[in-house]
Design an enzyme around this catalytic site. Structure first.
Site, PDB file in Angstrom:
ATOM      1  CB  THR A 181      -0.932   0.015   1.224  1.00  0.00           C
ATOM      2  OG1 THR A 181      -1.756  -1.144   1.208  1.00  0.00           O
ATOM      3  CG2 THR A 181      -1.816   1.256   1.231  1.00  0.00           C
TER       4      THR A 181
ATOM      5  CD1 TRP B  54      -1.250   1.040  -6.210  1.00  0.00           C
ATOM      6  CD2 TRP B  54      -1.944   2.699  -4.883  1.00  0.00           C
ATOM      7  NE1 TRP B  54      -2.337   1.625  -6.816  1.00  0.00           N
ATOM      8  CE2 TRP B  54      -2.788   2.646  -6.015  1.00  0.00           C
ATOM      9  CE3 TRP B  54      -2.195   3.665  -3.908  1.00  0.00           C
ATOM     10  CZ2 TRP B  54      -3.855   3.521  -6.196  1.00  0.00           C
ATOM     11  CZ3 TRP B  54      -3.256   4.542  -4.092  1.00  0.00           C
ATOM     12  CH2 TRP B  54      -4.070   4.460  -5.223  1.00  0.00           C
ATOM     13  CG  HIS B  55      -0.463   5.798  -1.413  1.00  0.00           C
ATOM     14  ND1 HIS B  55      -0.897   4.609  -0.878  1.00  0.00           N
ATOM     15  CD2 HIS B  55      -1.566   6.598  -1.470  1.00  0.00           C
ATOM     16  CE1 HIS B  55      -2.190   4.681  -0.615  1.00  0.00           C
ATOM     17  NE2 HIS B  55      -2.621   5.873  -0.961  1.00  0.00           N
ATOM     18  N   GLY B  56       3.663   5.704  -3.653  1.00  0.00           N
ATOM     19  CA  GLY B  56       4.873   6.363  -4.132  1.00  0.00           C
ATOM     20  C   GLY B  56       6.110   5.519  -3.865  1.00  0.00           C
TER      21      GLY B  56
ATOM     22  CG  PHE C  79      -0.988   9.099  -4.913  1.00  0.00           C
ATOM     23  CD1 PHE C  79       0.359   9.195  -4.631  1.00  0.00           C
ATOM     24  CD2 PHE C  79      -1.892   9.829  -4.162  1.00  0.00           C
ATOM     25  CE1 PHE C  79       0.807   9.992  -3.589  1.00  0.00           C
ATOM     26  CE2 PHE C  79      -1.443  10.624  -3.105  1.00  0.00           C
ATOM     27  CZ  PHE C  79      -0.106  10.713  -2.829  1.00  0.00           C
TER      28      PHE C  79
END
Length: 447
Positions: free
Chosen positions: A300, A303-305, A447
């Site tokens: 997670t 996934w955002h960065g 994102f």
């Protein structure tokens, strides 16, 4: 890229598209939605339209292939293709230039993966036509920031065409207005505080101002993304789709785990159904559950960065949730205040980690939050008073909207004259601010 809170979208694209969509016979509306969505995407990312189109066609063809022959190798091929596109673009954005990351890639790739998995598992009973699959992958209310709606939730699988009505249009307009107001009147205004603090320099702010900044960013992110989600859901209603719940008043949660069941609901459900449960979920003992939770939260974060702060953010949240589920579970059941303090203290602190990618600046910010870890330079201990005088009405309004009573009251009475007058006023005040600002993009565009 046209943004939902911009005049170009609200007064040009959306009215023209809706007019064309409504006069088109119902059986052709998926094609119109796909073509309109591609045009919408091309206004901001023309060079990446080919990538979106290629992934759309590839996923449709692969889906057709294993709709007939449900073999794992076909599913693996589709998932690997989508993940390869996502990882390659994220790697190029991180190592070469940020412009290599197409807007919304993470969101529409996750929709494509869920489509493949649902086909394989038989959750999609009828073979989708190209126009249905293409409209689902690219639909403009969701292509840039989600929500990550499932194919089945959008009722694409039903033989009856989607039906539009005046009631759905009116309800959609209500949610569009509420989301617009949250974005323009709260998120954008409170966001100025976080920008001002960055300009001052984290080493030169007082501890009270540092905490104001943490809560300010907390409110900014919440109302920016919740506002977008409501606008997307409102437009979806206008198009005949069901309302997609993406936020369920997370700041009334009784713990961090509960918070993330309510925050970005569709993303959390995606990770649960397509990663956590396939890894074994909580069915294989406490140790395996802990490992699975930490893997999900690491993914997670990434996934955002791709920077270290996002990985730290994800892992820290994973540890807190493990702590709640093991050591604190019984105590939190007896004393709910503990979980609520987690939400209102730990969540803003983790948002600081989320917001600041430079680790040295992140360290400095935490020394201002907790000054016994270090000292600032030329710190004005009363600097927060100047900002408090400006921002306290916005903070008060944000805190009030964190409780469901106000929001639900507006939604419940949306047909009554006083609420209609309030919504009309909110819309035009939002338009005034939108027309006189730079048209801030939504935060989750990155994102």
């Amino acid at each position: 890229m046209m943004v939902f809170s911009g005049l170009e979208f609200l007064f040009r694209f959306l009215p023209i598209f809706l007019a064309v969509y409504y006069v088109t016979p119902a059986r052709y509306r998926n094609a119109i939605l796909f073509l309109g969505s591609m045009f919408f995407y091309a206004t901001g990312e023309p060079r990446f339209v080919i990538l979106l189109l290629a992934l759309t066609v590839a996923n449709y063809l692969l889906g057709n292939l294993f709709f007939r022959k449900k073999k794992k190798r076909y599913l693996a091929c589709g998932v690997l293709l989508d993940l390869a596109a996502l990882l390659l673009c994220k790697a190029l954005a991180l190592t070469v230039d940020e412009s290599f990351l197409p807007i919304g890639l993470s969101f529409y790739v996750f929709k494509m993966i869920s489509y493949q998995a649902d086909l394989y598992r038989g959750d999609i009973e009828n073979r989708p036509s190209f126009w249905k699959a293409a409209a689902y992958f690219t639909m403009f209310p969701q292509v840039t920031q989600g929500p990550i709606m499932r194919y089945g939730a959008g009722k694409f699988d039903e033989r009856e065409p989607r039906r539009c009505s005046l009631t759905r249009f009116e309800d959609g307009l209500v949610f569009l207005t509420l989301g617009l107001s949250m974005k323009v009147l709260l998120a954008d205004r409170i966001g100025i505080l976080w920008n001002e603090i960055a300009k001052i320099g984290y080493e030169s702010i007082s501890t009270p101002l540092a905490w104001m900044g943490a809560f300010g960013y907390t409110f900014q992110l919440y109302f920016d993304f919740w506002g977008y989600s409501l606008m997307a859901a409102g437009v979806g209603l206008m198009l005949g789709f069901p309302f997609v719940l993406n936020f369920d008043h997370p700041y009334t949660a009784v713990g961090v785990a509960d918070f993330y069941r309510r925050w970005h609901v569709t993303l959390g459900a995606w990770f649960r159904d397509y990663l956590y449960i396939p890894m074994g979920g909580s069915r294989k003992g406490i140790l395996r559950t802990i490992v699975n939770l930490m893997v999900v939260w690491a993914v997670t974060g990434l996934w955002h960065g791709g920077t270290v702060n996002f990985l730290l953010w994800g892992l820290l949240l994973g540890l807190v949730i493990v702590w709640e589920k093991t050591a604190l579970r019984r105590l939190m059941d007896r004393v709910p205040l503990i979980g609520r303090l987690h939400v209102w203290i730990l969540i803003p602190l983790t948002w600081v980690i989320f917001a600041i990618s430079d680790l040295e600046e992140l360290r400095m910010y935490f020394t201002r939050l907790f000054p016994f870890f270090g000292t600032g330079v030329a710190v004005n201990q009363t600097d927060f008073l100047r900002y408090l005088g400006t921002y306290w009405p916005l903070f008060l309004a944000a805190a009030a909207l964190c409780h469901p009573a106000l929001y639900r009251g507006i939604v419940r009475t949306r047909k009554k004259a006083p609420t209609l007058l309030l919504l009309t006023a909110l819309f035009w005040v939002s338009m005034y601010f939108a027309a006189n600002s730079a048209g801030n993009v939504f935060m989750y565009f990155s994102f």
